[in-house]
Design a protein around this motif. Structure first.
Motif, PDB file in Angstrom:
ATOM      1  N   THR A 101      -6.532  -1.431   0.013  1.00 22.14           N
ATOM      2  CA  THR A 101      -7.339  -1.010  -1.193  1.00 22.14           C
ATOM      3  C   THR A 101      -8.338   0.147  -0.874  1.00 22.14           C
ATOM      4  O   THR A 101      -8.344   1.059  -1.602  1.00 22.14           O
TER       5      THR A 101
ATOM      6  N   GLN B 272       2.495   1.763  -3.377  1.00 19.81           N
ATOM      7  CA  GLN B 272       1.569   2.224  -4.283  1.00 19.81           C
ATOM      8  C   GLN B 272       1.098   3.896  -3.865  1.00 19.81           C
ATOM      9  O   GLN B 272       1.118   4.718  -4.975  1.00 19.81           O
TER      10      GLN B 272
ATOM     11  N   LEU C 214      -2.920  -5.401  -3.715  1.00 21.19           N
ATOM     12  CA  LEU C 214      -3.218  -5.022  -2.248  1.00 21.19           C
ATOM     13  C   LEU C 214      -4.325  -5.709  -1.735  1.00 21.19           C
ATOM     14  O   LEU C 214      -5.112  -6.165  -2.192  1.00 21.19           O
TER      15      LEU C 214
ATOM     16  N   THR D  92     -10.294  -1.338 -13.073  1.00 20.49           N
ATOM     17  CA  THR D  92     -10.387  -2.143 -11.970  1.00 20.49           C
ATOM     18  C   THR D  92     -11.312  -3.423 -12.192  1.00 20.49           C
ATOM     19  O   THR D  92     -12.362  -3.425 -12.853  1.00 20.49           O
TER      20      THR D  92
ATOM     21  N   GLY E 239       0.697  -1.157   0.048  1.00 22.50           N
ATOM     22  CA  GLY E 239       0.176  -0.116  -0.153  1.00 22.50           C
ATOM     23  C   GLY E 239       0.993   1.273   0.083  1.00 22.50           C
ATOM     24  O   GLY E 239       0.612   2.343  -0.699  1.00 22.50           O
TER      25      GLY E 239
ATOM     26  N   THR F 259      -5.037  -1.376  -7.456  1.00 21.04           N
ATOM     27  CA  THR F 259      -5.470  -1.962  -5.787  1.00 21.04           C
ATOM     28  C   THR F 259      -5.163  -3.388  -6.229  1.00 21.04           C
ATOM     29  O   THR F 259      -5.463  -4.178  -5.315  1.00 21.04           O
TER      30      THR F 259
ATOM     31  N   ILE G 190      -5.947   3.243  -0.576  1.00 23.84           N
ATOM     32  CA  ILE G 190      -5.603   3.961  -1.919  1.00 23.84           C
ATOM     33  C   ILE G 190      -6.731   4.493  -2.579  1.00 23.84           C
ATOM     34  O   ILE G 190      -6.841   5.503  -2.969  1.00 23.84           O
TER      35      ILE G 190
END
Lengths: 282, 231
Positions: free
Chosen positions: B173, B144, B168, B194, B141, B165, B176
């Protein structure tokens, strides 16, 4: 410190082994080039020394007034091609012949040799055409019996010189190309090692010029360091040749500097080709 | 701001990746791109930052056309975009600060302005105090977040996030995604590809669903494409 220089130097710090390998590879390829250059230099040196012996000898007819001979020698000395024109009297000619023959000097006992005007030409006017031209002008003096300048010998010397020149250029270019390919390959390894970084640079908006610059500088630095190492190896090789084989001449400072510049140029070109190819492909 | 006009992308070996897509993304909008693997989401996003060019049709991004943009235009465009990937794409031998500063350096930013800007953006993504850490020393995380900081440091008008994500856990997630929402609230458009349908369902943002290269649903239009027309 400017970014380009910093990035180029960081590569040496981050991958010292690969950098050292690149420099040594460049050094060996330039060493081969340097050895070839040393051979070419020494051949040229020998040819130059032979060329210095190119001489026109104009034999003067017996009974010619010494004043007329002196005036003619003075005239010839003023030709633009002529470095030196020397009057050799009969007595001097005999003394020289006896000196040159050493233990066989007796053969000249009581002999008479003709007087002559011995002419040496300036560098750049020792080729067959120039020698022939000057000889023809000297022959025009009425009291000159004969003019000799070893025509065959000069033709052969120049043919040899031309062959050596062409072979030198061809081999030199070949060595330069091989060096450039080797340098290009070593830089390519460095480029591939940083492929991820290059991809990210592009994603965040770096221009190709921006990406290319540190690699070009890296190539130049490697070329110069490889060139220095090659120069050192060539110097040691020449010292060994001088000790165990024959006496040779070495590059002067200007040629050594040109060698380093050549290494830098090869590094630059090798890098430019490798990085350019990589940037076109990704 | 971003307009796809009848965009098709075909690869010689794998066939059509994007099939006649036309859509428009307005300034400051948040758009989810969803659909199964191979639906064409990543290709579509790549065409926004001109990593791919359409085979036919045109993509216009803030005045830059995919038809005429050359190398320097692409670099100039990318400086106005922020891009985030599933695999973070950080340089592991550089600290978090250096990774973020890198994006500023390539734009020729003044060296004296870089440290303060980097510190500000790292604080914005919740990484104040972690600037000297190297990526392997950070959690997924956090890595990112560094990537997002790098994407934000040039004040982009749009942030492109391709499965940000995907690597993650749920908590990271959420963190983020919350960060992306905050970025969007600040006026930056976000395009996010996504697979996480749960995430999409909980939000009211525009959703573009793709399948086999075509847009099959666009919440901005209510319906679009063959799937929407299906019974």
């Amino acid at each position: 410190m400017p970014r380009t220089l910093r990035d180029a130097l960081i590569t040496f710090q981050r991958s010292p082994l690969l950098s050292a390998l690149s420099i040594v590879t460049i050094a060996f390829s330039l060493f081969a080039f340097g050895l070839f250059g040393l051979v070419a230099l020494n051949i040229r040196d020998v040819l130059n020394r032979l060329e210095e012996r190119v001489e026109i000898r104009a034999f003067v007819a017996e009974g010619t007034e010494p004043e007329a001979m002196a005036v003619a020698a003075g005239d010839v000395a003023r030709y633009p091609e002529v470095q030196r024109a020397m009057l050799v009297t009969q007595e001097q000619a005999l003394a020289r012949a006896q000196r040159e023959l050493g233990e066989f000097r007796d053969v000249f006992e009581g002999a008479t040799l003709p007087a002559s005007i011995d002419v040496q030409l300036k560098p750049g006017f020792r080729d067959p055409a120039a020698v022939r031209r000057v000889a023809a002008r000297i022959r025009a003096f009425t009291f000159i019996d004969d003019v000799r300048y070893g025509e065959d010998w000069i033709e052969k010397l120049y043919a040899l010189r031309n062959v050596a020149g062409v072979a030198g250029i061809a081999l030199g270019l070949t060595f330069a190309c091989v060096s450039m390919i080797i340098i290009g390959t070593t830089i390519r390894m460095a480029v591939l090692a940083r492929a991820r970084e290059i991809a990210i640079m592009r994603l965040v908006g770096a221009t190709d010029d921006f990406i290319r610059r540190p690699f070009l500088l890296e190539g130049i630095i490697k070329g110069v360091l490889g060139g220095l190492l090659a120069l050192l190896m060539t110097y040691v090789a020449r010292a060994l040749i001088n000790t165990y084989l024959i006496q040779t001449v070495f590059f002067d400072r200007r040629v050594a500097l040109l060698g380093l510049l050549f290494g830098a140029m090869l590094g630059f070109m090798g890098s430019a080709i490798s990085v350019g190819r990589h940037l076109r492909r990704v | 701001m971003i307009r796809f006009s009848h965009v098709t992308k075909t690869y010689p070996r794998t066939g059509t990746a994007v099939d006649d897509v036309s859509l428009h993304v307005a300034r400051g909008e948040f758009v989810f791109f969803t659909g199964p693997s191979g639906a064409g989401k990543t290709t579509l996003l790549k065409m926004v930052y001109l990593d791919e060019r359409p085979t036919t049709g045109e993509v216009r991004v803030s005045g830059t056309s995919s038809r005429i943009a050359r190398g320097r235009d692409v670099a100039t465009l990318r400086r106005k975009l922020g891009i985030v990937f599933q695999d973070f794409r950080l340089l592991e031998n550089r600290t978090a600060e250096q990774n973020v500063a890198f994006a500023l350096e390539v734009t020729g930013a003044s060296p004296s302005a870089i440290p303060s800007k980097v510190a500000r953006v790292l604080a914005e993504v919740g990484l104040a105090g972690k600037g000297t850490a190297y990526p392997p020393e950070l959690s997924g995380g956090e890595q990112q977040r560094v990537a997002i900081a790098r994407a934000l440091v040039n004040d982009p008008f749009v942030l492109i996030a391709d499965e940000p994500t995907g690597n993650l856990d749920e908590r990271a997630t959420r963190g983020i995604f919350q960060l992306l929402r905050e970025i969007n609230a600040g006026g930056t458009a976000v395009l996010m590809a996504t697979h996480n349908l749960e995430l999409i369902r909980r939000q009211e943002f525009r959703t573009v669903e793709m399948d086999r290269g075509a847009v099959v649903f666009d919440s901005a239009e209510g319906s679009n494409g063959p799937a929407a027309k299906a019974p």
